[in-house]
Design a protein around this motif. Structure first.
Motif, PDB file in Angstrom:
ATOM      1  N   VAL A 367      -2.860  13.269  31.430  1.00 43.93           N
ATOM      2  CA  VAL A 367      -3.968  12.929  30.325  1.00 43.93           C
ATOM      3  C   VAL A 367      -4.665  12.010  30.636  1.00 43.93           C
ATOM      4  CG1 VAL A 367      -3.507  12.083  28.034  1.00 43.93           C
ATOM      5  CG2 VAL A 367      -1.939  13.948  28.526  1.00 43.93           C
ATOM      6  N   ASP A 368      -5.979  12.063  30.232  1.00 44.36           N
ATOM      7  CA  ASP A 368      -6.848  10.924  30.537  1.00 44.36           C
ATOM      8  C   ASP A 368      -6.749  10.086  29.181  1.00 44.36           C
ATOM      9  OD1 ASP A 368      -9.120   9.324  30.861  1.00 44.36           O
ATOM     10  OD2 ASP A 368     -10.621  11.257  30.863  1.00 44.36           O
ATOM     11  N   VAL A 369      -6.513   8.817  29.588  1.00 47.65           N
ATOM     12  CA  VAL A 369      -6.006   7.825  28.538  1.00 47.65           C
ATOM     13  C   VAL A 369      -7.287   6.673  28.493  1.00 47.65           C
ATOM     14  CG1 VAL A 369      -3.670   8.061  28.706  1.00 47.65           C
ATOM     15  CG2 VAL A 369      -5.041   6.340  29.951  1.00 47.65           C
ATOM     16  N   GLY A 370      -8.507   6.904  29.275  1.00 51.90           N
ATOM     17  CA  GLY A 370      -9.781   6.164  29.075  1.00 51.90           C
ATOM     18  C   GLY A 370      -9.577   4.955  30.225  1.00 51.90           C
ATOM     19  N   ASP A 371     -10.334   4.197  29.783  1.00 50.35           N
ATOM     20  CA  ASP A 371     -10.675   2.811  30.744  1.00 50.35           C
ATOM     21  C   ASP A 371      -9.626   1.640  30.548  1.00 50.35           C
ATOM     22  OD1 ASP A 371     -11.436   1.237  32.554  1.00 50.35           O
ATOM     23  OD2 ASP A 371     -13.414   0.608  31.382  1.00 50.35           O
ATOM     24  N   ILE A 372      -8.452   2.065  30.960  1.00 53.30           N
ATOM     25  CA  ILE A 372      -7.325   1.313  30.919  1.00 53.30           C
ATOM     26  C   ILE A 372      -6.800   0.956  32.346  1.00 53.30           C
ATOM     27  CG2 ILE A 372      -5.064   0.737  30.070  1.00 53.30           C
ATOM     28  CD1 ILE A 372      -5.456   2.794  27.929  1.00 53.30           C
ATOM     29  N   PRO A 373      -6.809  -0.530  32.637  1.00 56.23           N
ATOM     30  CA  PRO A 373      -6.430  -0.919  33.950  1.00 56.23           C
ATOM     31  C   PRO A 373      -4.896  -0.534  34.133  1.00 56.23           C
ATOM     32  CG  PRO A 373      -7.577  -2.548  32.816  1.00 56.23           C
ATOM     33  CD  PRO A 373      -7.395  -1.497  31.871  1.00 56.23           C
ATOM     34  N   LEU A 374      -4.767   0.051  35.561  1.00 53.77           N
ATOM     35  CA  LEU A 374      -3.444   0.326  35.743  1.00 53.77           C
ATOM     36  C   LEU A 374      -2.562  -0.739  35.669  1.00 53.77           C
ATOM     37  CD1 LEU A 374      -4.064   2.533  39.137  1.00 53.77           C
ATOM     38  CD2 LEU A 374      -3.284   3.222  36.922  1.00 53.77           C
ATOM     39  N   ASP A 375      -2.861  -2.010  36.096  1.00 54.03           N
ATOM     40  CA  ASP A 375      -1.953  -3.164  35.808  1.00 54.03           C
ATOM     41  C   ASP A 375      -1.455  -3.365  34.235  1.00 54.03           C
ATOM     42  OD1 ASP A 375      -4.313  -4.064  34.982  1.00 54.03           O
ATOM     43  OD2 ASP A 375      -4.254  -5.717  36.588  1.00 54.03           O
ATOM     44  N   LYS A 376      -2.176  -2.624  33.463  1.00 55.78           N
ATOM     45  CA  LYS A 376      -1.822  -3.111  32.029  1.00 55.78           C
ATOM     46  C   LYS A 376      -0.768  -2.007  31.361  1.00 55.78           C
ATOM     47  CE  LYS A 376      -4.918  -6.417  31.608  1.00 55.78           C
ATOM     48  NZ  LYS A 376      -4.465  -7.804  31.456  1.00 55.78           N
ATOM     49  N   LEU A 377      -0.775  -0.830  32.136  1.00 48.86           N
ATOM     50  CA  LEU A 377       0.384   0.138  31.555  1.00 48.86           C
ATOM     51  C   LEU A 377       1.754  -0.294  32.101  1.00 48.86           C
ATOM     52  CD1 LEU A 377      -1.589   3.288  32.813  1.00 48.86           C
ATOM     53  CD2 LEU A 377      -1.195   2.302  30.473  1.00 48.86           C
ATOM     54  N   ASP A 378       2.605   0.176  31.346  1.00 43.03           N
ATOM     55  CA  ASP A 378       4.110   0.154  31.538  1.00 43.03           C
ATOM     56  C   ASP A 378       5.004   1.120  31.348  1.00 43.03           C
ATOM     57  OD1 ASP A 378       4.090   0.426  28.894  1.00 43.03           O
ATOM     58  OD2 ASP A 378       4.852  -1.634  28.308  1.00 43.03           O
ATOM     59  N   GLY A 379       5.984   1.238  31.650  1.00 40.15           N
ATOM     60  CA  GLY A 379       6.938   2.603  31.430  1.00 40.15           C
ATOM     61  C   GLY A 379       6.927   3.299  29.871  1.00 40.15           C
ATOM     62  N   ARG A 380       6.610   2.460  29.004  1.00 41.78           N
ATOM     63  CA  ARG A 380       6.418   2.909  27.523  1.00 41.78           C
ATOM     64  C   ARG A 380       5.173   3.323  27.176  1.00 41.78           C
ATOM     65  NH1 ARG A 380      10.331   5.512  26.640  1.00 41.78           N
ATOM     66  NH2 ARG A 380       9.884   5.705  24.418  1.00 41.78           N
ATOM     67  N   LEU A 381       4.050   3.112  27.976  1.00 36.93           N
ATOM     68  CA  LEU A 381       2.807   3.378  27.653  1.00 36.93           C
ATOM     69  C   LEU A 381       2.433   2.702  26.511  1.00 36.93           C
ATOM     70  CD1 LEU A 381       2.717   7.258  28.374  1.00 36.93           C
ATOM     71  CD2 LEU A 381       2.444   5.404  29.957  1.00 36.93           C
ATOM     72  N   ILE A 421      -1.221  20.628  26.769  1.00 36.72           N
ATOM     73  CA  ILE A 421      -1.617  19.350  27.911  1.00 36.72           C
ATOM     74  C   ILE A 421      -1.615  20.460  29.145  1.00 36.72           C
ATOM     75  CG2 ILE A 421      -0.770  17.606  29.136  1.00 36.72           C
ATOM     76  CD1 ILE A 421       0.480  16.709  26.682  1.00 36.72           C
ATOM     77  N   LEU A 422      -2.525  20.075  29.926  1.00 38.17           N
ATOM     78  CA  LEU A 422      -2.818  20.861  31.134  1.00 38.17           C
ATOM     79  C   LEU A 422      -2.433  20.214  32.517  1.00 38.17           C
ATOM     80  CD1 LEU A 422      -6.237  22.195  30.024  1.00 38.17           C
ATOM     81  CD2 LEU A 422      -4.189  23.437  30.096  1.00 38.17           C
ATOM     82  N   PRO A 423      -2.277  20.754  33.597  1.00 38.87           N
ATOM     83  CA  PRO A 423      -2.039  19.950  34.780  1.00 38.87           C
ATOM     84  C   PRO A 423      -3.175  19.659  35.460  1.00 38.87           C
ATOM     85  CG  PRO A 423      -1.779  22.566  35.264  1.00 38.87           C
ATOM     86  CD  PRO A 423      -2.235  22.284  33.549  1.00 38.87           C
ATOM     87  N   TYR A 424      -4.447  19.753  34.829  1.00 35.54           N
ATOM     88  CA  TYR A 424      -5.660  19.236  35.341  1.00 35.54           C
ATOM     89  C   TYR A 424      -6.611  18.558  34.248  1.00 35.54           C
ATOM     90  CZ  TYR A 424      -7.245  23.522  32.977  1.00 35.54           C
ATOM     91  OH  TYR A 424      -7.487  24.653  32.305  1.00 35.54           O
ATOM     92  N   ALA A 425      -7.404  17.614  34.656  1.00 34.32           N
ATOM     93  CA  ALA A 425      -8.300  17.047  33.641  1.00 34.32           C
ATOM     94  C   ALA A 425      -9.766  16.856  34.384  1.00 34.32           C
ATOM     95  CB  ALA A 425      -7.690  15.917  33.340  1.00 34.32           C
ATOM     96  N   GLU A 426     -10.768  16.536  33.482  1.00 36.54           N
ATOM     97  CA  GLU A 426     -12.098  16.258  34.318  1.00 36.54           C
ATOM     98  C   GLU A 426     -12.094  15.122  34.848  1.00 36.54           C
ATOM     99  OE1 GLU A 426     -14.612  18.131  34.079  1.00 36.54           O
ATOM    100  OE2 GLU A 426     -13.975  19.798  33.019  1.00 36.54           O
ATOM    101  N   ALA A 427     -12.677  14.878  36.010  1.00 32.72           N
ATOM    102  CA  ALA A 427     -12.526  13.804  36.955  1.00 32.72           C
ATOM    103  C   ALA A 427     -13.703  12.672  36.288  1.00 32.72           C
ATOM    104  CB  ALA A 427     -12.893  14.099  38.218  1.00 32.72           C
ATOM    105  N   GLU A 428     -13.156  11.535  36.066  1.00 33.29           N
ATOM    106  CA  GLU A 428     -14.229  10.642  35.565  1.00 33.29           C
ATOM    107  C   GLU A 428     -13.947   9.259  36.241  1.00 33.29           C
ATOM    108  OE1 GLU A 428     -16.538  10.671  33.588  1.00 33.29           O
ATOM    109  OE2 GLU A 428     -16.413  12.677  32.529  1.00 33.29           O
ATOM    110  N   LEU A 429     -15.020   8.812  36.881  1.00 32.17           N
ATOM    111  CA  LEU A 429     -14.828   7.347  37.532  1.00 32.17           C
ATOM    112  C   LEU A 429     -14.370   6.379  36.661  1.00 32.17           C
ATOM    113  CD1 LEU A 429     -15.322   6.440  40.494  1.00 32.17           C
ATOM    114  CD2 LEU A 429     -17.462   5.509  39.922  1.00 32.17           C
ATOM    115  N   ASN A 430     -13.289   5.427  37.204  1.00 33.77           N
ATOM    116  CA  ASN A 430     -12.872   4.264  36.598  1.00 33.77           C
ATOM    117  C   ASN A 430     -12.054   4.558  35.105  1.00 33.77           C
ATOM    118  OD1 ASN A 430     -13.792   2.410  38.169  1.00 33.77           O
ATOM    119  ND2 ASN A 430     -15.862   2.409  37.314  1.00 33.77           N
ATOM    120  N   HIS A 431     -11.432   5.948  34.961  1.00 36.12           N
ATOM    121  CA  HIS A 431     -10.762   6.466  33.811  1.00 36.12           C
ATOM    122  C   HIS A 431      -9.379   6.243  34.390  1.00 36.12           C
ATOM    123  CE1 HIS A 431     -13.394   8.551  30.688  1.00 36.12           C
ATOM    124  NE2 HIS A 431     -13.987   7.201  31.027  1.00 36.12           N
ATOM    125  N   THR A 432      -8.281   6.436  33.552  1.00 38.44           N
ATOM    126  CA  THR A 432      -6.786   6.023  33.961  1.00 38.44           C
ATOM    127  C   THR A 432      -6.413   7.438  33.542  1.00 38.44           C
ATOM    128  OG1 THR A 432      -6.743   3.654  34.040  1.00 38.44           O
ATOM    129  CG2 THR A 432      -4.577   5.076  34.061  1.00 38.44           C
TER     130      THR A 432
END
Length: 497
Positions: A367-381, A421-432
């Protein structure tokens, strides 16, 4: 009898001497040393000798590559180029010394007894053309080997008679003037392999290329009855040829060291490694740029390539002993290997989409969750906005039966699952992108259609992970540099029957 002239063969390669010009005058530092040389130094000598040394280096690299290449035209090309190179070196050395073989042998023996104070003598012309000549004579040992390999490669592809260097007219039933055909060994020879059909239509339809679905545990119909793909050749380089090349390269190193310091040579082996890393790997500075992020546990960085990079083109020969791109640049491992099982992030590009490519009964969705930095994510999203999609990523439960697993996998590949939900998603730079990945290490016996017991089925290693990746750079070839992080490792799923 047809006569062949070898000047039509592939060029010897670019002679790239960065930042310098070979036509550089060199003057000995000592009158004594200048008197010890057999010929006076001049810029023409260093120019011609430098070109010959570089050509010989490039040729040795191409010969080494041709030893394991299934294309017969590679062997034919380097065989002719080697003959030309040896004759050219002999002609050059004969202008310096009437009997080069005897002179160079005596020169080598006498230098062993010289004082270290005379080390500057190694920059004399004698110490350039002698190693050059000796190296080229060493390469003569390759002719019998190349002849044998040429015959063997002829079993894989058509070795047709080449036209003359001036060209030959070919009969044409339509054109009034028959076209002229010129010799060309740049194109691969026509393979004897059976025609390979394009079975891409056998993949389940989606805009992104889905992997072919193989049913585990039971027989299934194939697109073409009784079709077996051609077996690719296994080609190992002869040890004698590799030893000869290593000896010739070592001898030629002495000639390179005897040139003035401002004259430098390119290493074709090093250049090939740099070009390959440029095509498939990370830039050396990229891990340094993201060093702070990579200090976090269970993180990594890798380059996502187009799916075509991992696929052999149809109707082309491939040496199955040579490591392919996926073996040289493997997908990143997501954890520590346990009993030989180590889940990975099998991420590729299919056009402009990130595609998860899973094998066996593995399946994933993202799933594309938008511009969220990786260090801001946790196990419960918690950084992801609350939604049915987020709940599905966290709470999805895989089936525990083998047949149900395969049905579920098909649903995700086709987007027919309940969440869409699919096993692919549109590639977007700086998206998470958040990924739920389920992987199973099926035994080879099971993949080959052989039955296994219920106990063996229950002991299959598996993993269930939630991870995220973020593309941080897009290259001109369409590939992406991606950062990834494992967010949560859920209880491993089990197959009961």
């Amino acid at each position: 009898m047809r006569h062949f002239f070898f000047s039509f063969l592939l060029p010897f390669g670019l002679i790239y001497l960065p930042g310098i010009t070979l036509a550089v005058g060199y003057e000995s530092q000592s009158p004594l040393i200048q008197n010890l040389t057999s010929k006076p130094t001049d810029e023409n000598f260093y120019t011609e000798a430098g070109r010959l040394v570089q050509r010989q280096l490039d040729l040795m690299a191409r010969i080494e590559q041709s030893l394991t290449d299934p294309d017969v035209n590679r062997i034919r090309a380097v065989r002719g180029q080697l003959r030309i190179q040896v004759k050219t070196v002999e002609s050059f050395v004969n202008r310096q010394q009437k009997n080069p073989q005897a002179f160079c042998n005596s020169q080598r023996d006498s230098l062993r007894n010289l004082s270290p104070l005379l080390d500057q003598l190694t920059k004399a012309p004698d110490q350039i053309y002698c190693p050059l000549y000796t190296s080229s004579q060493e390469l003569l040992k390759l002719f019998p080997v190349l002849d044998i390999l040429l015959s063997r490669r002829g079993e894989l592809a058509l070795v047709r008679q080449l036209p003359l260097v001036t060209g030959e007219r070919q009969s044409d039933p339509v054109l009034a003037i028959a076209p002229v055909e010129y010799p060309d060994l740049r194109n691969p020879a026509v393979s004897f392999s059976t025609w390979e059909p394009n079975l891409s239509s056998d993949t389940l339809g989606s805009p992104a290329e889905s992997p072919q679905l193989h049913l585990i545990g039971r027989n299934a119909k194939t697109a073409i009855a009784n079709y077996a793909p051609p077996v690719q050749p296994a080609i190992a380089a002869p040890e004698s040829a590799l030893t000869t090349l290593a000896n010739a390269k070592q001898i030629l190193t002495a000639a390179q060291a005897a040139f003035p310091p401002e004259i430098r040579f390119t290493d074709p082996w090093e250049n090939a490694a740099v070009l390959e890393r440029f095509a498939y790997g990370l830039d050396l500075q990229e891990p340094q740029i993201y060093a702070k992020f990579l200090e976090l546990p269970r993180t990594g960085i890798f380059r996502v390539l187009q799916s075509s990079v991992y696929q052999r083109p149809l109707n082309t020969l491939w040496n199955r002993l040579q490591p392919n791109v996926s073996e040289r640049y493997p997908f990143p491992s997501l954890g520590d290997a346990k009993d030989g099982f180590n889940p990975s992030l099998a991420l590729q590009l299919s056009g402009e989409r990130f595609q998860l490519v899973d094998q066996g009964v593995d399946y994933s969705f993202m799933v594309d969750v938008g511009d969220i930095p990786l260090d801001k994510l946790d196990g419960r999203l918690q950084a992801v906005a609350s939604s049915p999609t987020r709940d599905f990523l966290l709470n999805y439960q895989p089936p525990q039966q083998l047949e149900a697993l395969q049905v579920e996998r098909r649903r995700f590949l086709t987007g027919k699952n309940q969440a869409g939900i699919l096993p692919y998603a549109e590639a977007e730079l700086n998206h998470t992108y958040v990924v739920r990945s389920l992987q199973f290490q099926l035994p080879d016996t099971m993949l080959n259609g052989q039955p296994i017991s219920s106990k063996q089925l229950q002991n299959i290693p598996s993993s269930d992970m939630i991870l995220a990746f973020r593309p941080v750079r897009r290259r001109d070839d369409g590939s992406y540099t991606v950062l990834w992080r494992v967010l949560n490792e859920l209880p491993a799923p089990h197959i009961k029957k």
